[in-house]
Design a protein around this motif. Structure first.
Motif, mmCIF file in Angstrom:
data_model
loop_
_atom_site.group_PDB
_atom_site.id
_atom_site.type_symbol
_atom_site.label_atom_id
_atom_site.label_comp_id
_atom_site.label_asym_id
_atom_site.label_seq_id
_atom_site.Cartn_x
_atom_site.Cartn_y
_atom_site.Cartn_z
ATOM 1 N N CYS A 20 0.019 3.605 3.534
ATOM 2 C CA CYS A 20 0.400 3.257 4.911
ATOM 3 C C CYS A 20 1.529 2.251 4.993
ATOM 4 C CB CYS A 20 -0.814 2.749 5.691
ATOM 5 S SG CYS A 20 -1.269 1.042 5.257
ATOM 6 N N TRP A 70 1.366 -0.953 4.184
ATOM 7 C CA TRP A 70 0.913 -2.337 4.373
ATOM 8 C C TRP A 70 1.532 -3.251 3.310
ATOM 9 C CZ3 TRP A 70 -1.827 -5.188 0.708
ATOM 10 C CH2 TRP A 70 -2.325 -6.436 1.141
ATOM 11 N N CYS A 81 -5.807 0.646 5.770
ATOM 12 C CA CYS A 81 -6.207 2.056 5.720
ATOM 13 C C CYS A 81 -7.274 2.323 4.660
ATOM 14 C CB CYS A 81 -4.990 2.957 5.489
ATOM 15 S SG CYS A 81 -4.354 2.916 3.813
ATOM 16 N N ASN A 104 -6.997 2.560 1.491
ATOM 17 C CA ASN A 104 -6.459 3.170 0.282
ATOM 18 C C ASN A 104 -6.644 2.225 -0.912
ATOM 19 O OD1 ASN A 104 -4.861 4.503 -1.633
ATOM 20 N ND2 ASN A 104 -2.955 3.670 -0.777
ATOM 21 N N CYS A 116 0.850 -1.192 0.000
ATOM 22 C CA CYS A 116 0.000 0.000 0.000
ATOM 23 C C CYS A 116 0.884 1.240 0.000
ATOM 24 C CB CYS A 116 -0.909 0.000 1.231
ATOM 25 S SG CYS A 116 -1.710 1.594 1.518
ATOM 26 N N CYS A 145 -6.656 -1.394 0.547
ATOM 27 C CA CYS A 145 -5.723 -1.775 1.609
ATOM 28 C C CYS A 145 -6.509 -2.185 2.858
ATOM 29 C CB CYS A 145 -4.806 -0.599 1.929
ATOM 30 S SG CYS A 145 -3.832 -0.869 3.425
#
Ligand SMILES: [Zn+2]
Ligand SMILES: [Zn+2]
Length: 697
Positions: free
Chosen positions: A403, A405, A443, A445, A400, A440
């Motif tokens: 963030c 991830w 978050c 996203n 991601c 994601c």
């Protein structure tokens, strides 16, 4: 002194139980005398376990315990012979397993399901006139068009090797047939096998991979029409495996071809053992009794006083060191048949190759522009290219951008690989497979993107850059269905593919006639591995891959091996450019000697699995303290392996090192029973195991 003679015969029986339970051979009563090597059923507690009547006298204390009678005897099966029992006895001792545990693990599982009547019926079918002749005919039919191909003329080197093999004074030592790819090692195997067969003996040929057995089988069948050939590997059906094993055991098969498990085939007339690609790690069993089929082949040949032939272009450093010490004899095949040269090796500096890339798309390219040009030229000439990338899937991880991830596996300490073709995230360790999330998971996203490159992505990029090329991919994903690998290989042979993208699967053994370019896309990762054998494996892989190019003398002159690297000056690559195995081996052996590593020291690895890492750690710590009682053994602290957690099981390992193999063997035999006694104190410990001469560390 009065001796109480129990009714019937007292026999030692090796039963199926792990060594450290203290149950080796137990004594049982039998109504009839039974020869060692007879398969029996024995009561153990409330269970009934398979066992083998073993050698030696019954235990001395038999008069004080009540012996139980055997519950069954498989008299239809001829007893396993003495040399086979010696092999099992040696292997069980060396690899620290129970004799019965190992013996029964290497017998065909189907044997357990048969009673005397049914087994006798199968044997009768094999023995009856026409039974085996029928088998030989099926193999004859496997030869192309049933026409016997003319024998190739031997090269001077092949003749010299065969002359040396025929000299009994010289073959008391194991022979290393050291030949580059295409130098005609198989032809030497065929001649050596012919000599054995003509002397009325059987020959055993071991290959590293199941995939390589069909083509080898076809070659042997074509050369020896009318002879009985049996293959032994794990892809056979249980019934086929039993049948072929019986052919070997009854002495009906003249030739046995197989993977590592075939080393345990009982063969009453065995006269030759060949281990092809002896350096290949797949000769080492990775679970249960962790034996090395290559090393056992050498032991078995020595015991029987028969020749053993180890073939390789890049011998294992263990074998090479024994050649240096004069314990093995080296017979070189340095020239390729037909006079073809080994391909020119070209290094591509990855830093420099991409420095003029301006757009992100250009920077993202897996192949350097010069390499892409070279592939384009092959395409125009109607030649094939082979690209090696040791990572299957599209990208090793999804990430991601907001963030950070990453697509980790919840059950393993590893990333889940992005497979674009079916939009899944797959863990290559535990098999967990899930649809790619839309956003994601942390978050929300929407911009999650693949990082890094795998075979799928390379294939996709190539298709975009070379739209006229027919691109094939060969890896564990593309070859899942039965027969699909053979089908894809055939497409390559038939010229239906211009560029082949694949993992190390494509580097091994396959004889591609029209390949003039081989490229290793990103081999650097193995240069700096924590495993001291990684450079040896990489060098072997690259030499083997290079050998795929220019198999035909006609195209050999314009054949090339390309290596994309950020470490062009590395000694491993320098040796590759010079096709100089000996320089590579010299450098590696000097390093190993300095560091006290194999072949200059013996190693054993203790592995412990638990639900939590501290439990595994504590068990190994306690074992380490107990090991301090033994002198001359270095015991390293417990560490997690590279992938510590798999399927929610935490793994730890501890390395033992000793300059003397015998001293380490003695120590293990005393120390391992202590480990078994301590395991009860560690709640949550799932299992532990010892790996003698471990290959992967
Ligand atoms: Zn995120
Ligand atoms: Zn996993």
């Amino acid at each position: 002194m009065t001796e109480i003679v129990p009714p019937g015969h007292v026999l030692p029986v090796a039963i199926e139980s792990p060594r450290h339970t203290g149950l080796g051979a137990l004594d049982y009563l039998s109504e009839q005398p039974l020869a060692p090597g007879t398969l029996v059923l024995a009561p153990l507690g409330k269970r009934e376990v398979p066992g083998l009547v073993w050698d030696g006298d019954p235990a001395a204390a038999r008069t004080t315990v009540t012996l139980r009678p055997l519950s069954g005897v498989l008299t239809a099966l001829p007893p396993l012979p003495a040399d086979w029992r010696a092999l099992i006895g040696f292997a069980a001792g060396y690899y620290q397993r129970g004799i019965g545990e190992l013996a029964l693990a290497v017998l065909p599982p189907e044997l357990r399901k048969l009673d005397n009547t049914r087994l006798a019926r199968r044997l009768a079918k094999l023995m009856k006139p026409g039974g085996v002749a029928l088998a030989a005919q099926t193999h004859e039919a496997a030869a192309p068009d049933g026409v016997l191909s003319p024998r190739p003329t031997l090269s001077d080197e092949q003749r010299a090797a065969l002359a040396a093999l025929a000299d009994p004074a010289r073959t008391s030592r194991p022979v290393l047939l050291h030949g580059v790819t295409g130098s005609g090692k198989t032809e030497v195997y065929l001649h050596a096998a012919e000599t054995a067969l003509q002397a009325g003996r059987q020959a055993l040929v071991l290959v590293p991979e199941i995939n390589l057995t069909p083509q080898l089988e076809a070659r042997f069948a074509a050369r020896f029409p009318g002879r009985v050939l049996a293959s032994l590997h794990s892809a056979l059906t249980p019934a086929q495996r039993l049948r072929n094993w019986l052919l070997a055991h009854l002495g009906l098969a003249d030739l046995v071809l197989g993977t590592r498990l075939a080393i345990f085939a009982p063969m009453p007339r065995l006269g030759l053992i060949v281990v092809d690609e002896e350096h290949d790690p797949s000769f080492k069993q990775q679970e249960g009794a962790r034996y090395s089929a290559r090393d056992l082949a050498v032991w078995r040949a020595h015991q029987l006083k028969i020749p053993v032939l180890l073939g390789s272009a890049t011998p294992s450093l263990e074998t090479w060191q024994r050649v240096q010490e004069g314990r093995y004899q080296r017979l070189p095949l340095a020239l390729r048949i037909g006079g073809g040269a080994m391909p020119t090796v070209r290094m591509v500096d990855m830093g420099r190759a991409w420095q003029h890339a301006s757009t992100q798309a250009e920077k993202d390219r897996v192949l350097a522009p010069v390499l892409l040009d070279a592939i384009g030229q092959r395409l125009q000439r109607g030649e094939q290219s082979l690209l090696l990338l040791n990572r299957r899937g599209y990208a090793p991880v999804l990430s991601c951008s907001a963030c950070g991830w990453k697509s980790g596996c919840p059950h393993c300490s590893a990333w889940r690989v992005f497979h674009k073709s079916d939009r899944t995230l797959r863990c290559h360790h535990c098999g967990l497979s899930e649809r790619v999330p839309r956003a994601c998971p942390d978050c929300g996203n929407l911009d999650i993107s693949p990082v890094g490159r795998g075979t799928e992505k390379l294939q996709e990029q190539l298709a975009a850059l070379l739209p006229q090329a027919r691109i094939g991919r060969i890896d564990a994903d593309s070859t899942r269905g039965a027969g699909s690998l053979q089908q894809q290989l055939r497409a390559v042979h038939d010229g239906e593919v211009d560029v082949i993208v694949g993992t190390q699967m494509i580097a091994k053994g396959h004889d591609f006639r029209r390949v003039t370019l081989v490229a290793a896309v990103n081999p650097d990762t193995s240069l700096f591995s924590s495993d001291f054998r990684a450079p040896e494996r990489l060098f072997a892989l690259l030499m083997q891959a290079a050998g795929r190019a220019g198999r035909d003398a006609e195209v050999a002159a314009r054949s090339e091996m390309w290596v994309q690297t950020s470490n062009a000056g590395h000694p491993l690559y320098a040796a590759l450019v010079a096709h100089d195995y000996e320089a590579f081996a010299r450098q590696q052996l000097a390093e190993r000697r300095g560091a006290g590593l194999p072949p200059f020291a013996a190693l054993a690895l203790i592995r412990a699995d638990a639900r939590s890492a501290p439990v595994a750690q504590a068990f190994l710590q306690q074992a380490r303290i107990a090991a301090q009682a033994f002198e001359g053994i270095t015991v390293y602290p417990p560490v997690p392996p590279p992938v510590a957690k798999v399927a929610d099981v935490e793994r730890m390992q501890m390395l033992l090192e000793c300059p003397s193999r015998t001293a380490l063997q003695r120590m293990l035999a005393q120390w391992l029973p202590e480990l078994d006694a301590m395991r009860g104190q560690h709640k949550g410990l799932l299992r532990w195991a010892v790996d003698v001469d471990p290959l992967a560390i």
